[in-house]
Scaffold this active site. Sequence first.
Site: not given
Length: 594
Positions: A54, A151, A308, A310, A312-313, A385, A409
């Site tokens: 990234r 992300s 978000d 993409d 995934d959150r 994490t 998380e």
Amino acid sequence: MSKDAVDAAVSRWLSIDRNASTRAELEGLAKSGDYDALSSVLLNRMAFGTAGLRARMGAGYSCMNDVTIIQTSQGFAQYLLTVQGDVVKERGVVIGFDARHNSERFAQLAAVAMIRQGIPVHLFSSITPTPFVAFACLHYKTSAGIMVTASHNPKDDNGYKVYWSNGAQIISPHDVGIAAKILENLEIDEAAWDTDMLKGNSLCSDPYNEIWENYYRALEVNIMDKNRNGTGPLTITYTPMHGVGQKFMKRSFEVFGLREFVSVPQQAEPDPNFSTVAYPNPEEGKSALDLAMAAADTAGSRLIIANDPDADRLAAAEKQEDGSWRVFNGNELGAMFGAIALANYQAGNPGTTTEKIYMNCSTVSSKFLRSMAQKEGFLYEECLTGFKWMANMALKKQADGYTCLLGFEESIGYMYGMNVLDKDGISAGPILSAKACQLYQEGTTLSAFLESQYVKYGRHITNNSYFLCYDPAKFDQMFGEIRDGGYPEAVGRFKITAIRDLTIGYDNNYEDLKPRLPVCPDSHMITFTFENGCLVTLRTSGTEPKIKYYSEIVRTPENPVPEKEMRAELDELVGAIIENLLQPAKFDLKPRPS
């Protein structure tokens, strides 16, 4: 820095790069004689790790661009062939991409690299949520998966996320092996640029429609009381934060029988420039949800959910009786998901004991699930994490006969069940929304539901945030001071009773002074336990220029303390941590943007 070395690197780059934009960028730097910038992008290379890659998009080996994507994919292909042999030519690789600038092209170049080695590719034909790629890995039983996404990072960034054959993100030693193979396969020939070869290629297939159908079929297992979901007084507002989520969340609501949500028109369509937000991350709270709140107010909606870019959150906010908006933090949502998961499992499996139920969370997240487990009797673990750790731990427990209900998380990531071995905002959205609809039919709210869990399992209050720092050497200096001469015995008036340092492998919670979680020498992470029961973790981010702090105070149901007193004590401790350990002025730390 040698100018000769930089000049040679410029010539080398221009001899292999076929992208007009990045060639022009590098030629401009060379023409201006900006040797510092040239050295930065050409004499350094992005490090491939368990999070993949990234970085900022631009010219040079330290940036995301066509050249580094080709080199990374060539190396990854060779690693797969080395480790899995001809199996990879049977099982193939799935590749998806988000709506960021260059994401589709990067995905296509990755596909070319795989196919040239005889590796079949399931290449999504259109933008897709990250969870769909993780799901596709399991559905097709592929050797690996690649998702091109950064992300929630700023618009100038992009990334390359990698899944292994078990459907979870890679962990060591795969990252080390892939990194080594990348360095062995840096040469790029003309055929590597030929994305036209994907058209009609027998090794390239489009999984979009099949995964769409099967993902939502699998999602149905999480539905409880579907007939109640579409009734009641609650209206829900949704924003994909300029990302991919709109059509995918719409379908999730339809599958659950939920009424159509209120859209946020300024953010509903994919926009790689994230035009209405400085940071496309709903975790930032009200600053990122202003438009959603305005849309909700206009529609009379009392619940907002947000993905978000993409998808995934998942973030959520609920309107309170006084008209204000409460943005739930990731730990509060994790507590609610834990309670929902356990209740739904027990409702669907009456008479089943909890001893073979399993939940986990990251070590920097709230210990609420631990408190639940102590009372309810299920197995709880904490992990390093990242969902790469939580998903792989869940797979191990599943193999041991456990039913894995939840991993979460604090950074608003939730893995509900095992359909997707990663955080999944597309499934989390309707699960939370369905619970909210049922609560509102009963005359109560999500806020009241959360409070009932605290009454049952103990109040858990967290205070998490971060500082920005663009000089990694400052992080090394800061943590060096914390470790030099022995760790501190107190911070302000707060006495330290235990210290765990996962960077160097020290933990005085145990007689052998060795931590039970894996050691990660490539990043800084220290956890302090205080005499008052508080926990504070300081950690550098692996994907952003941040130093993060996580803190929690817990009081049991048997010994309740007023929430106001708990918050005041925790806030005082955090203030002492910032003043004595983080030292923003000394280390040039920038506060979290408001």
